[in-house]
Design a protein around this motif. Structure first.
Motif, PDB file in Angstrom:
ATOM      1  N   THR A   1     107.292  95.169  24.955  1.00 59.88           N
ATOM      2  CA  THR A   1     106.501  96.081  24.130  1.00 59.88           C
ATOM      3  C   THR A   1     105.041  95.696  24.252  1.00 59.88           C
ATOM      4  OG1 THR A   1     108.324  96.261  22.540  1.00 59.88           O
ATOM      5  CG2 THR A   1     106.145  96.971  21.796  1.00 59.88           C
ATOM      6  N   THR A   2     104.179  96.686  24.422  1.00 61.91           N
ATOM      7  CA  THR A   2     102.743  96.446  24.472  1.00 61.91           C
ATOM      8  C   THR A   2     102.115  97.078  23.235  1.00 61.91           C
ATOM      9  OG1 THR A   2     102.756  96.459  26.876  1.00 61.91           O
ATOM     10  CG2 THR A   2     100.631  96.820  25.806  1.00 61.91           C
ATOM     11  N   TYR A   3     101.388  96.275  22.465  1.00 66.08           N
ATOM     12  CA  TYR A   3     100.745  96.763  21.261  1.00 66.08           C
ATOM     13  C   TYR A   3      99.258  96.959  21.524  1.00 66.08           C
ATOM     14  CZ  TYR A   3     105.031  95.203  19.019  1.00 66.08           C
ATOM     15  OH  TYR A   3     106.344  95.036  18.682  1.00 66.08           O
ATOM     16  N   ALA A   4      98.702  97.986  20.920  1.00 67.66           N
ATOM     17  CA  ALA A   4      97.271  98.242  21.058  1.00 67.66           C
ATOM     18  C   ALA A   4      96.754  98.881  19.778  1.00 67.66           C
ATOM     19  CB  ALA A   4      97.001  99.158  22.240  1.00 67.66           C
ATOM     20  N   ALA A   5      95.540  98.497  19.408  1.00 64.01           N
ATOM     21  CA  ALA A   5      94.901  99.118  18.250  1.00 64.01           C
ATOM     22  C   ALA A   5      94.382 100.493  18.647  1.00 64.01           C
ATOM     23  CB  ALA A   5      93.752  98.242  17.754  1.00 64.01           C
ATOM     24  N   LYS A   6      94.396 101.406  17.703  1.00 63.45           N
ATOM     25  CA  LYS A   6      93.903 102.759  17.954  1.00 63.45           C
ATOM     26  C   LYS A   6      92.461 102.687  18.426  1.00 63.45           C
ATOM     27  CE  LYS A   6      93.230 107.252  15.829  1.00 63.45           C
ATOM     28  NZ  LYS A   6      93.368 108.049  14.601  1.00 63.45           N
ATOM     29  N   GLY A   7      92.166 103.396  19.518  1.00 65.71           N
ATOM     30  CA  GLY A   7      90.816 103.416  20.063  1.00 65.71           C
ATOM     31  C   GLY A   7      90.515 102.285  21.030  1.00 65.71           C
ATOM     32  N   SER A   8      91.449 101.345  21.199  1.00 67.24           N
ATOM     33  CA  SER A   8      91.219 100.234  22.133  1.00 67.24           C
ATOM     34  C   SER A   8      91.680 100.628  23.528  1.00 67.24           C
ATOM     35  CB  SER A   8      91.957  98.980  21.670  1.00 67.24           C
ATOM     36  OG  SER A   8      93.363  99.168  21.747  1.00 67.24           O
TER      37      SER A   8
END
Length: 103
Positions: A85-92
């Protein structure tokens, strides 16, 4: 975090990524497609830890062209080393690496 760069023939200029060269920021590997005579030389990997503000330089790795012109045959395959799973903050921004290998 760690970042990876490569030095060519002990020059302070780092290997520039372009349509033939790519440095994986996941593994540190340097990929060169369609090797040319100008690619021959010594490559040195530099790993930088930005938090510790330190860099470590590895030993030079020579790249030479085969004089017999023989290349091995490789089955086509896709190299993928994504986490489950790859997590990312919104807008990053997110960079996922995928490589097609073979001949």
């Amino acid at each position: 975090g760690l970042s990876y760069t490569w030095i060519f023939n002990n020059n302070t200029l780092c290997v520039q990524e372009d349509s033939r060269r790519f440095v994986s920021q996941e593994t540190g590997n340097l990929y060169i497609a369609k090797v040319e005579p100008s690619d021959v030389g010594n490559y040195t990997c530099v790993v930088t830890n930005s938090k510790a503000e330190q860099s470590v330089q590895g030993p030079p790795t020579p790249l030479t062209l085969r004089s017999d012109g023989v290349m091995g045959e490789y089955e086509p395959k896709i190299e993928v080393r994504f986490p489950e799973t790859t997590y990312a903050a919104k807008g990053s921004s997110v960079k996922l690496e995928c490589f097609a290998l073979g001949k």
